[in-house]
Design a protein around this motif. Structure first.
Motif, short mmCIF file in Angstrom:
data_model
loop_
_atom_site.label_atom_id
_atom_site.label_comp_id
_atom_site.label_asym_id
_atom_site.label_seq_id
_atom_site.Cartn_x
_atom_site.Cartn_y
_atom_site.Cartn_z
N PRO A 35 -24.86 51.83 -50.51
CA PRO A 35 -25.50 52.99 -51.14
C PRO A 35 -24.65 54.26 -51.05
O PRO A 35 -24.67 55.08 -51.97
N GLU A 36 -23.91 54.41 -49.98
CA GLU A 36 -23.04 55.58 -49.83
C GLU A 36 -21.96 55.60 -50.90
O GLU A 36 -21.68 56.64 -51.50
N LYS A 37 -21.36 54.44 -51.14
CA LYS A 37 -20.31 54.37 -52.16
C LYS A 37 -20.88 54.53 -53.56
O LYS A 37 -20.27 55.15 -54.43
N PHE A 56 -32.90 52.81 -55.43
CA PHE A 56 -32.63 51.37 -55.48
C PHE A 56 -33.82 50.56 -54.97
O PHE A 56 -34.20 49.56 -55.57
N SER A 57 -34.43 50.99 -53.88
CA SER A 57 -35.53 50.22 -53.30
C SER A 57 -36.81 50.33 -54.12
O SER A 57 -37.61 49.40 -54.15
N GLU A 58 -37.00 51.44 -54.83
CA GLU A 58 -38.21 51.61 -55.64
C GLU A 58 -38.09 51.00 -57.03
O GLU A 58 -39.06 50.99 -57.78
N HIS A 59 -36.92 50.49 -57.37
CA HIS A 59 -36.74 49.89 -58.69
C HIS A 59 -36.10 48.50 -58.59
O HIS A 59 -35.00 48.27 -59.11
N PRO A 60 -36.83 47.56 -57.97
CA PRO A 60 -36.28 46.20 -57.85
C PRO A 60 -36.19 45.49 -59.19
O PRO A 60 -35.58 44.43 -59.27
N GLU A 61 -36.77 46.07 -60.23
CA GLU A 61 -36.62 45.48 -61.56
C GLU A 61 -35.18 45.58 -62.05
O GLU A 61 -34.77 44.85 -62.95
N PHE A 62 -34.39 46.46 -61.44
CA PHE A 62 -32.99 46.62 -61.82
C PHE A 62 -32.01 46.38 -60.67
O PHE A 62 -30.92 45.85 -60.88
N PHE A 63 -32.36 46.81 -59.46
CA PHE A 63 -31.40 46.84 -58.35
C PHE A 63 -31.81 45.89 -57.23
O PHE A 63 -32.99 45.78 -56.91
N ARG A 64 -30.82 45.26 -56.62
CA ARG A 64 -31.07 44.33 -55.53
C ARG A 64 -30.11 44.60 -54.36
O ARG A 64 -28.93 44.85 -54.56
N TYR A 65 -30.67 44.52 -53.17
CA TYR A 65 -29.86 44.57 -51.95
C TYR A 65 -29.37 43.17 -51.63
O TYR A 65 -30.05 42.19 -51.96
N ASP A 66 -28.23 43.08 -50.94
CA ASP A 66 -27.78 41.78 -50.48
C ASP A 66 -28.64 41.35 -49.29
O ASP A 66 -29.49 42.10 -48.83
N SER A 73 -26.57 45.96 -55.82
CA SER A 73 -25.99 45.61 -57.11
C SER A 73 -27.07 45.61 -58.17
O SER A 73 -28.26 45.66 -57.86
N LEU A 74 -26.65 45.55 -59.43
CA LEU A 74 -27.59 45.36 -60.52
C LEU A 74 -28.01 43.89 -60.53
O LEU A 74 -27.16 43.00 -60.41
N ALA A 75 -29.30 43.65 -60.68
CA ALA A 75 -29.80 42.27 -60.68
C ALA A 75 -29.14 41.44 -61.77
O ALA A 75 -28.75 40.29 -61.55
N TRP A 76 -28.98 42.00 -62.95
CA TRP A 76 -28.39 41.27 -64.06
C TRP A 76 -26.96 40.84 -63.74
O TRP A 76 -26.56 39.71 -63.99
#
Length: 163
Positions: A35-37, A56-66, A73-76
């Motif tokens: 997230p810093e980068k 990122f955490s409030e929009h899991p429809e787009f973003f995913r943590y490893d 990263s972007l889920a797509w």
């Protein structure tokens, strides 16, 4: 009765943040960063990393943590194979990938999204934002008549009690 929406899209400047993140994360050479980068890449300010973690955490429809919850990263984009050489900015074959040493493999990422794919994600974010606004309008429309009716009923009850 319709419940008021708690959509993160209703937060100030949230749609703009989601769109900016989609654009940068969809096109940047590396598909996954901390997230810093990402904060530095998206807003030019590494000190905004807490803000971006929340986005990122409030929009899991787009973003995913490893799995370690250290990189995003972007889920797509996560669904593409690691076949993009960030140095040559070109896709490499499976055979070329297998022949690389560990240091060279670290310079291989997942393919960036095309302009059309980024546009699809941006349009999806805009549609989700519009739906959240519409959902809130429904709530406000329902609450006014409901409170008026409750006030009338309470007034009638108090008059009846006073007799």
């Amino acid at each position: 009765m319709t419940e008021k929406s708690n959509s993160p899209y209703l937060k100030a400047q949230r749609l703009e943040d989601v769109i900016a993140a989609i654009q940068v994360m969809g096109k940047y050479g590396y598909y996954k960063l901390s997230p810093e980068k990402w904060a530095d890449r998206i807003s030019g300010d590494i000190n905004q990393s807490e803000h971006w973690k929340l986005v990122f955490s409030e929009h899991p429809e787009f973003f995913r943590y490893d799995s370690a919850r250290e990189k995003v990263s972007l889920a797509w984009r996560r669904n593409y194979r690691k076949r993009y050489n960030v140095d040559s900015q070109a896709e490499i074959s499976f055979e070329e990938f297998k022949s690389l040493d560990d240091e060279q493999k670290a310079r291989v990422s997942r393919l960036p999204l095309t302009g059309d794919e980024v546009a699809i994600l941006v349009n999806t974010a805009i549609n989700l934002h519009a739906r959240a606004i519409e959902h809130n309008k429904e709530y406000r429309w329902m609450s006014s008549p409901l409170f008026s009716l409750l006030g009338v009923a309470l007034g009638a009850f108090l008059v009846w009690l006073g007799k």
